[in-house]
Design a protein around this motif. Sequence first.
Motif, PDB file in Angstrom:
ATOM      1  N   GLU A 206      43.403   5.684  72.291  1.00 59.68           N
ATOM      2  CA  GLU A 206      43.944   6.842  71.574  1.00 59.68           C
ATOM      3  C   GLU A 206      43.700   6.707  70.069  1.00 59.68           C
ATOM      4  O   GLU A 206      43.331   7.656  69.397  1.00 59.68           O
ATOM      5  CB  GLU A 206      45.454   6.948  71.810  1.00 59.68           C
ATOM      6  CG  GLU A 206      45.833   7.617  73.109  1.00 59.68           C
ATOM      7  CD  GLU A 206      45.432   9.089  73.122  1.00 59.68           C
ATOM      8  OE1 GLU A 206      45.657   9.767  72.096  1.00 59.68           O
ATOM      9  OE2 GLU A 206      44.881   9.544  74.138  1.00 59.68           O
TER      10      GLU A 206
ATOM     11  N   LYS B 128      39.657   6.931  69.382  1.00 57.81           N
ATOM     12  CA  LYS B 128      38.733   7.889  70.001  1.00 57.81           C
ATOM     13  C   LYS B 128      38.200   8.862  68.958  1.00 57.81           C
ATOM     14  O   LYS B 128      38.838   9.132  67.939  1.00 57.81           O
ATOM     15  CB  LYS B 128      39.406   8.632  71.146  1.00 57.81           C
ATOM     16  CG  LYS B 128      40.447   9.642  70.723  1.00 57.81           C
ATOM     17  CD  LYS B 128      41.090  10.245  71.958  1.00 57.81           C
ATOM     18  CE  LYS B 128      42.184  11.205  71.551  1.00 57.81           C
ATOM     19  NZ  LYS B 128      42.936  11.713  72.687  1.00 57.81           N
TER      20      LYS B 128
ATOM     21  N   PRO C 101      41.933  22.165  73.876  1.00 52.69           N
ATOM     22  CA  PRO C 101      43.193  22.522  74.513  1.00 52.69           C
ATOM     23  C   PRO C 101      42.979  23.613  75.552  1.00 52.69           C
ATOM     24  O   PRO C 101      42.080  24.434  75.401  1.00 52.69           O
ATOM     25  CB  PRO C 101      44.046  23.032  73.351  1.00 52.69           C
ATOM     26  CG  PRO C 101      43.104  23.326  72.247  1.00 52.69           C
ATOM     27  CD  PRO C 101      41.889  22.498  72.455  1.00 52.69           C
ATOM     28  N   ALA C 102      43.813  23.583  76.610  1.00 52.05           N
ATOM     29  CA  ALA C 102      43.711  24.599  77.649  1.00 52.05           C
ATOM     30  C   ALA C 102      43.985  25.969  77.037  1.00 52.05           C
ATOM     31  O   ALA C 102      44.857  26.108  76.193  1.00 52.05           O
ATOM     32  CB  ALA C 102      44.714  24.303  78.756  1.00 52.05           C
ATOM     33  N   THR C 103      43.229  26.974  77.444  1.00 50.69           N
ATOM     34  CA  THR C 103      43.472  28.316  76.932  1.00 50.69           C
ATOM     35  C   THR C 103      44.656  28.914  77.668  1.00 50.69           C
ATOM     36  O   THR C 103      45.118  28.376  78.671  1.00 50.69           O
ATOM     37  CB  THR C 103      42.247  29.220  77.139  1.00 50.69           C
ATOM     38  OG1 THR C 103      41.942  29.214  78.526  1.00 50.69           O
ATOM     39  CG2 THR C 103      41.064  28.732  76.343  1.00 50.69           C
TER      40      THR C 103
ATOM     41  N   SER D 215      36.658  11.929  69.966  1.00 48.80           N
ATOM     42  CA  SER D 215      36.616  13.315  70.431  1.00 48.80           C
ATOM     43  C   SER D 215      37.793  13.551  71.355  1.00 48.80           C
ATOM     44  O   SER D 215      38.406  12.623  71.870  1.00 48.80           O
ATOM     45  CB  SER D 215      35.311  13.605  71.160  1.00 48.80           C
ATOM     46  OG  SER D 215      35.281  12.864  72.360  1.00 48.80           O
ATOM     47  N   GLU D 216      38.102  14.819  71.537  1.00 49.47           N
ATOM     48  CA  GLU D 216      39.287  15.193  72.282  1.00 49.47           C
ATOM     49  C   GLU D 216      38.906  16.396  73.130  1.00 49.47           C
ATOM     50  O   GLU D 216      38.213  17.280  72.648  1.00 49.47           O
ATOM     51  CB  GLU D 216      40.376  15.624  71.284  1.00 49.47           C
ATOM     52  CG  GLU D 216      41.729  15.125  71.601  1.00 49.47           C
ATOM     53  CD  GLU D 216      42.690  15.384  70.440  1.00 49.47           C
ATOM     54  OE1 GLU D 216      43.713  14.748  70.406  1.00 49.47           O
ATOM     55  OE2 GLU D 216      42.410  16.238  69.575  1.00 49.47           O
TER      56      GLU D 216
ATOM     57  N   GLN E 121      46.639  27.926  81.542  1.00 48.88           N
ATOM     58  CA  GLN E 121      47.947  27.270  81.585  1.00 48.88           C
ATOM     59  C   GLN E 121      48.832  27.805  82.698  1.00 48.88           C
ATOM     60  O   GLN E 121      48.797  28.970  83.003  1.00 48.88           O
ATOM     61  CB  GLN E 121      48.646  27.439  80.240  1.00 48.88           C
ATOM     62  CG  GLN E 121      48.250  26.329  79.305  1.00 48.88           C
ATOM     63  CD  GLN E 121      48.868  26.475  77.926  1.00 48.88           C
ATOM     64  OE1 GLN E 121      49.470  27.490  77.626  1.00 48.88           O
ATOM     65  NE2 GLN E 121      48.701  25.471  77.102  1.00 48.88           N
TER      66      GLN E 121
END
Lengths: 421, 282
Positions: free
Chosen positions: B267, B270, B276-278, B272-273, B282
Amino acid sequence: MKRTLSKARPSVLALVTLAASLASLAGCDQSSQAYFTATSAPKAEIQRSIDRLDASLATAKDEQKEDIRTSIKNLEEELGALPEKQRIVTTIVDAMFGTPDKPIVLSATGLDANKIRLAAGPTTANQDGNTGGLYRRHCVHCHGVAGNGAGPTAEFLNPYPRDFRHGWFKFKSTGINEKPTDDDLRRILREGINGTAMPSFKLLPAAEIDALVEYVKYLSIRGEVENTLYKRFDDDGIKEMLAGAMKGGEAGDEFRALIIEDLLSDEATGVMATWKRANERIVEVVPRPEVSSEESIQKGREIFYGKGGCVQCHGDSAMGDGQTYYVNDIDATRSNAIKQLVNPSFPMQALKPRNLRYTVIRGPSRDIDLYRRLRNGIDAVGMPAPTIPPEEVWHLVDYVKSLPYEFNEPGPTQSENTRAN
Amino acid sequence: MGKAKYWSIVYLMVPIFGVGLFVAAPALRMWLPADVSEHGHTIDHLFVFIMYLTGAVFVATECALVWYLWKYDSKSNPAPTKFTHGSHSLEVVWTILPAATLLFIAIYQINAWADQKLVRRAPVESVGPDGVRGTADDVPKAPIAEVTGRQFEWRIRYPGPDGVLHTRDDLLDVNDLHIPVDEELVLVIKSEDVLHSFFLPNFRVKQDVVPGMKQKVWFKAVKGSEGRSYDLVCAELCGWGHYKMKGRVTVDTQSDYRAWLEKLSFEQHKTSEPPPATAEEQ
Ligand SMILES: [Cu+2]
C-alpha cells in the motif's frame, strides 16, 4: 416521627442530587442546537473590514480619506442589509436542503438519502448496536452542526477544523480546483490527518464511514449553495428568483426549481458540476523512473533547490522557514482560498509551509498520495504545482520522504540494559 | 427503642450489595476480560489475592460499623457519650497490622512487577558473551513496532525490512496494531503530546505513556489467540477526546503477520490504483 424525617434528609438529598445529575447528562444531546451558526460568518468578515478601514483613517493622506469614508459607509450599509439577506437565504436554503438535522436530499445532488439519514440528527443507538446521528457522535464538536468548522472545541486547534461549506479539500487524488472522490474522503476518515487534530475513525464499520462521507458532501454542497446565494444576492435574475422563492405554494416551488437548475445542476458553473466529475479528474500517476533510490533522492534534491521552487517557502533547510507564508486573513496575499478553509469568524492563524524534516507528514502519506500532492501542489492553501515533467515528481517524492532521516541515519545500537532501574 | 436504628439496615445494604455484585459479576459478564497473554495469570492472581484480602477487611469493618449503629442509636442510649484519650495498645495493633499486610503485599508482588517493568528483564536477542542474562552485554530484542499516543489516536510505526525504527523504509499505520502469536515481543511506546496510558486489557499490559520518554512494554500472545482482535485503549484521561483513543490489536499467525506487513508495504509503495467504481457499478 419528626426526628426520623430529619435524619432521613441526607439520604433523600443524595438521591435527588443523583437524579438531577443523571437528568442533566441525558440532556447533553439537545443543547447542540445552540451552536447552529450557519450564517454568522459574513457579519464577522464585514465588521473586520470596517475596523481595518477605521484604523487606516488615522494614517491616511487627506485626499484618500474621502474614499475610505465612502467604503466604510458602503460596508456599513451592507452590514445593515445583512439580517434581511440572511433571513431570505436561510429560509430558501432550509426549504431546499432542510436543516443539517433534518436534511432534504435533492435528487439533483445524486446523494443517497439512506446514508445521510444514518449520519444526520441526534445520536441514537439501539440494542443491536446500530447507531444513528453519526455526525453528531463523532464530528460535530469540531466541524460544527452546519459543517462550518466552528464546533465548541474548534477554536483551540491549529489548524482549525475544516469549514466544509466552501468546498475546499486538501487531500485528494484529483487535479487542481477539483473536488475529492468518495474514496479520498473515505481514506481521510479512516486514516485521519496525522499532524492535525483530525482523528482516525478506522474502526468504524464501512457502512458508517460511507454514511459520514455522504453527509460531508451534503453539508459541503448545502454550504456552497448558501455561499453562492450570498455572493450573487444582488445579481440581476438572482434577486427575482430569490423573491419568487420566498413565496409560498406552487409559485415558490417553481422558483426554487429554477434555483436548483441554475446553481446546482448547471453543467458548467453549478455546484454539482465539480462533484460529479471528480472520478474523471483523478490525476494520472506515471510509472517511476528506473533509477536507484539514492540517485532519485539526489535528483529530487536538485529539483527542490532548483527549478521546483520549493525553497522559497519551505526554506533552505526544508524546515518551513522560507520567506513566503500566508495567514488565513482576508487582506493577506492569496488570502481568499485560505480563508475559505476555516471559519472566517475565528482569529487569524498563520498558515506556514511545513517543516519537512519532521517525520510526520500531514494527511495520507503513501507514495501515491505524495505524488499527487506534489504534482498538483495543495491548491487549497496556495502551494503551487511545480513546473516539471510528471515523471520527475517521483524524485521529489523520494527526496521529501528522505528529508526527516537525512542527518539521522542510525548509528550503532546503544546498549540499553546498563541502566539499573 | 426508636425507629431511627432501622436506618442502620440501609447501611448494611452497602456491604451486602457490594459483595453480591462481586459474586454475580462473572455471571453478568462483568469480570476480567479473557486473558490471552503468557504472563497474565500472575497479574490476575495478584488481583484476586488482593481482592480477597481487602474484601475480608471490608466485610469485617462494615459489619462492625453496622453493629455499632444498631446498638448505640440515640433513642436507646440517652446517656451522653464519654470520650477517652485513646488506647495505646489498640493503636499499636491497628498500625502494625496494616503495615505488615502492605509490606507482605509489596514483597509478594515484587517479581511480577520486576518482570513487567524492569528493562533488565525485557526479552533479549542473546545474553551476550558472558552468558549471563541481565548484564550490560545483553543484546536487547528489537521492538516490533513503535506506538505513539496522541490526542486522540494511536499512531503505529513498524521498522520495515531493515528491522530498524526511524529509517526511510518504516511502515506506518494508525489504530490497527498487528502482532505475531506465540512470540515474546517488545513494543516501544511514546507520546506526542500529553500523558496517555497504553492499555491492552486482554494482555494484562498497562503502561503510562509519558511525553519525552521512550518506554518499552513486552508480552507474549499465547497460542489460540491468533485470528482474533483485542482492544487497545487509553487508560489515562488525556483530554476531551480520551474516549476516542480506542484501537485494535490483532494476533496473527507468523505467516499472516508477514502477509500483513507485506500488504502495508505494498500500500505504501504502490504506484497505481484501480479507478473507483462508477455509480452504476456500485
Ligand atoms: Cu489518551
